[in-house]
Write a protein that holds these residues in place. Structure first.
Motif, PDB file in Angstrom:
ATOM      1  N   ARG A   1     -70.405 -62.914 -23.061  1.00 14.47           N
ATOM      2  CA  ARG A   1     -69.791 -63.342 -21.196  1.00 14.47           C
ATOM      3  C   ARG A   1     -69.722 -64.781 -21.788  1.00 14.47           C
ATOM      4  O   ARG A   1     -68.945 -65.387 -21.152  1.00 14.47           O
ATOM      5  CB  ARG A   1     -70.411 -62.605 -20.312  1.00 14.47           C
ATOM      6  CG  ARG A   1     -70.876 -60.676 -20.447  1.00 14.47           C
ATOM      7  CD  ARG A   1     -71.577 -60.138 -18.495  1.00 14.47           C
ATOM      8  NE  ARG A   1     -70.827 -61.223 -17.737  1.00 14.47           N
ATOM      9  CZ  ARG A   1     -71.884 -60.947 -16.850  1.00 14.47           C
ATOM     10  NH1 ARG A   1     -72.655 -59.941 -16.570  1.00 14.47           N
ATOM     11  NH2 ARG A   1     -71.848 -61.442 -15.671  1.00 14.47           N
TER      12      ARG A   1
ATOM     13  N   ALA B   1     -69.337 -66.932 -24.377  1.00 14.12           N
ATOM     14  CA  ALA B   1     -68.608 -66.676 -25.161  1.00 14.12           C
ATOM     15  C   ALA B   1     -67.783 -67.305 -24.029  1.00 14.12           C
ATOM     16  O   ALA B   1     -66.816 -68.135 -24.706  1.00 14.12           O
ATOM     17  CB  ALA B   1     -68.366 -66.045 -26.160  1.00 14.12           C
ATOM     18  N   ASP B   2     -67.284 -66.909 -23.003  1.00  9.93           N
ATOM     19  CA  ASP B   2     -65.341 -66.538 -22.333  1.00  9.93           C
ATOM     20  C   ASP B   2     -65.894 -67.068 -20.897  1.00  9.93           C
ATOM     21  O   ASP B   2     -64.549 -67.467 -20.831  1.00  9.93           O
ATOM     22  CB  ASP B   2     -65.414 -65.027 -21.871  1.00  9.93           C
ATOM     23  CG  ASP B   2     -64.568 -64.424 -23.645  1.00  9.93           C
ATOM     24  OD1 ASP B   2     -64.353 -65.116 -24.495  1.00  9.93           O
ATOM     25  OD2 ASP B   2     -64.517 -63.001 -23.245  1.00  9.93           O
TER      26      ASP B   2
ATOM     27  N   SER C   1     -65.716 -71.065 -18.829  1.00 11.32           N
ATOM     28  CA  SER C   1     -65.800 -72.300 -18.723  1.00 11.32           C
ATOM     29  C   SER C   1     -65.645 -72.654 -17.335  1.00 11.32           C
ATOM     30  O   SER C   1     -64.798 -71.875 -16.068  1.00 11.32           O
ATOM     31  CB  SER C   1     -64.147 -72.108 -19.598  1.00 11.32           C
ATOM     32  OG  SER C   1     -63.440 -72.016 -18.847  1.00 11.32           O
TER      33      SER C   1
ATOM     34  N   TYR D   1     -69.276 -72.174 -11.961  1.00 13.84           N
ATOM     35  CA  TYR D   1     -69.249 -70.761 -13.320  1.00 13.84           C
ATOM     36  C   TYR D   1     -70.462 -69.626 -12.239  1.00 13.84           C
ATOM     37  O   TYR D   1     -71.457 -70.091 -11.954  1.00 13.84           O
ATOM     38  CB  TYR D   1     -69.356 -71.113 -14.310  1.00 13.84           C
ATOM     39  CG  TYR D   1     -68.814 -69.917 -15.170  1.00 13.84           C
ATOM     40  CD1 TYR D   1     -67.545 -69.301 -14.810  1.00 13.84           C
ATOM     41  CD2 TYR D   1     -69.869 -68.173 -15.004  1.00 13.84           C
ATOM     42  CE1 TYR D   1     -66.965 -67.697 -15.846  1.00 13.84           C
ATOM     43  CE2 TYR D   1     -70.050 -67.077 -16.117  1.00 13.84           C
ATOM     44  CZ  TYR D   1     -68.162 -67.214 -15.980  1.00 13.84           C
ATOM     45  OH  TYR D   1     -67.427 -65.966 -16.239  1.00 13.84           O
TER      46      TYR D   1
ATOM     47  N   ASN E   1     -71.066 -74.324 -21.438  1.00 16.87           N
ATOM     48  CA  ASN E   1     -69.357 -74.148 -21.590  1.00 16.87           C
ATOM     49  C   ASN E   1     -69.269 -74.925 -20.229  1.00 16.87           C
ATOM     50  O   ASN E   1     -67.676 -74.735 -19.869  1.00 16.87           O
ATOM     51  CB  ASN E   1     -68.980 -72.649 -22.015  1.00 16.87           C
ATOM     52  CG  ASN E   1     -69.493 -72.455 -23.885  1.00 16.87           C
ATOM     53  OD1 ASN E   1     -69.550 -73.748 -24.659  1.00 16.87           O
ATOM     54  ND2 ASN E   1     -69.589 -71.606 -23.806  1.00 16.87           N
TER      55      ASN E   1
END
Ligand code: ZN
Length: 378
Positions: free
Chosen positions: A281, A283-284, A286, A290, A312
């Protein structure tokens, strides 16, 4: 002076008597009879209960030479009396068992019984020295051997001159006639209580536990009918556990150990899988701010996941839990100070917690929708 029938025959369950006086007291009507088989509270043994005529005897106490029956109603004249003998016999079993056990501990360890309590659920006996587990096991074994030997339990009333020839256990100085309870060569003790006639009637003497107490130990015992009830309850538990674990009753301990090892292994695998999902989760993810929810997760999950997300994202917040029991949260950032956001969150969403500039942790008692509203309006 009340005639004490329980010293003439401790097995009297019913008797006729004459009411000497009946006055109203704090706990009920205080009834004095010309004679009684009701044993008054004393020496660690509770007072007897039962009936005098139609009145319920709720307790029996001693007052000087008289025995007072605390009754529910007033009584007069000639009365028929009946003891709750099932309860009294249990006291007799327990009292006699306590003598046997204390006498044996005295001969093994050389210490004295300095406290004795007959409670509703068990007996506790206090000794004034340390007792090792080995000595405890030995005392339990010898106590039950004394029960199986069916030794007579005798009451002796020695004169003052004779008394000095006896080596007996006694908790306190006794004024007047001393009553000694003799159980073969197992025990000789000054005691005013009621006992069974032969040790065989005690049934069983079982040590339940031992704990340090004052300068010695407190030993908890189950004796007689109470020991049987305790055995039945524990046996039922073991059978239920055995059925749940599909293990034989004498193998439940190793079965529980096996289940606990399986549980630990499953927790370890679950935790590893969750980390994989978090990484997937993260990795996606940005953006500057968040927010993520981890349904049913723990505080540690929130911390691990928010740390991954912060790689990220500017500021990453993770809420682990659910609407019913609330959420554990962690807010993490590599670049911003998140302490002020943590404080705002706590005041907006009924939360508590704090931390350092790069991570704050805590919990909130709020629903997902409220948390999302707070976050979107930041
Ligand atoms: Zn006794």
């Amino acid at each position: 002076m009340t005639q004490k029938l329980f010293y003439e025959n401790q097995y009297i369950k019913e008797f006729s008597a004459n009411v000497v006086s009946c006055t109203e007291g704090k706990r009920g009507f205080e009834v004095i009879l010309d004679k009684t088989a009701f044993f008054p509270e004393g020496g660690g043994q509770p007072g007897d209960t039962g009936f005098i005529g139609n009145a319920t005897v709720i307790d029996t106490v001693e007052s000087g030479e008289d025995i007072i029956h605390i009754c529910s109603d007033a009584v007069s004249g000639d009365v028929e009396c009946r003891l709750d003998f099932e309860k009294r016999f249990s006291f007799m079993q327990q009292h006699t068992g306590e003598h046997i056990f204390s006498g044996i501990i005295h001969s093994i360890c050389g210490c004295d019984n300095v406290g004795f309590h007959m409670g509703e659920h068990n007996i506790t006996v206090d000794f004034n020295c340390a007792v090792t587990l080995q000595q405890l096991e030995e005392a339990e074994k010898l106590s039950n051997e004394a029960v199986f030997a069916n030794i007579p339990v005798e009451a002796i009333y020695p004169s003052d001159d004779e008394l000095c020839n006896y080596d007996y256990r006694s908790k306190k100085e006794i004024k007047g006639q001393v009553r000694l309870t003799k159980i073969g060569d197992v025990d000789l003790c000054a005691c005013c209580g009621t006992h069974v006639a032969f040790t065989g009637e005690v049934g069983i003497i079982k040590v339940i536990s031992m704990a340090n107490y004052k300068s010695g130990v407190r030993i908890t015992l189950q004796i007689g009918r109470k020991a049987l009830a305790d055995y039945c309850e524990k046996n039922k538990s073991v059978h239920e556990i055995s059925a749940l674990l599909k293990a034989k009753t004498n193998e439940v301990t190793s079965a529980v150990e096996r289940v606990m090892a399986q549980l630990q292994d499953a927790r370890y695998k679950y935790s590893a899988l969750k980390k994989e999902i978090f990484a997937f989760r993260a990795a996606d993810a940005s953006g500057e701010k968040y927010i993520a929810f981890d349904d049913g997760g723990e505080a540690e999950d929130a911390r691990i996941f928010s740390d991954m997300l912060a790689e990220n994202c500017g500021i990453a917040a993770v809420f682990s839990g659910n609407d019913e029991s609330g959420y554990k949260y962690a807010i993490t950032s590599r670049s911003e100070d998140v302490r002020a956001i943590g404080k705002e969150l706590n005041s907006a969403c009924n939360g508590r917690g704090g931390g350092k500039s790069d991570m704050v942790q805590g919990s909130v008692a709020a629903k997902r929708e409220e948390i999302e509203n707070f976050w979107n309006n930041l």
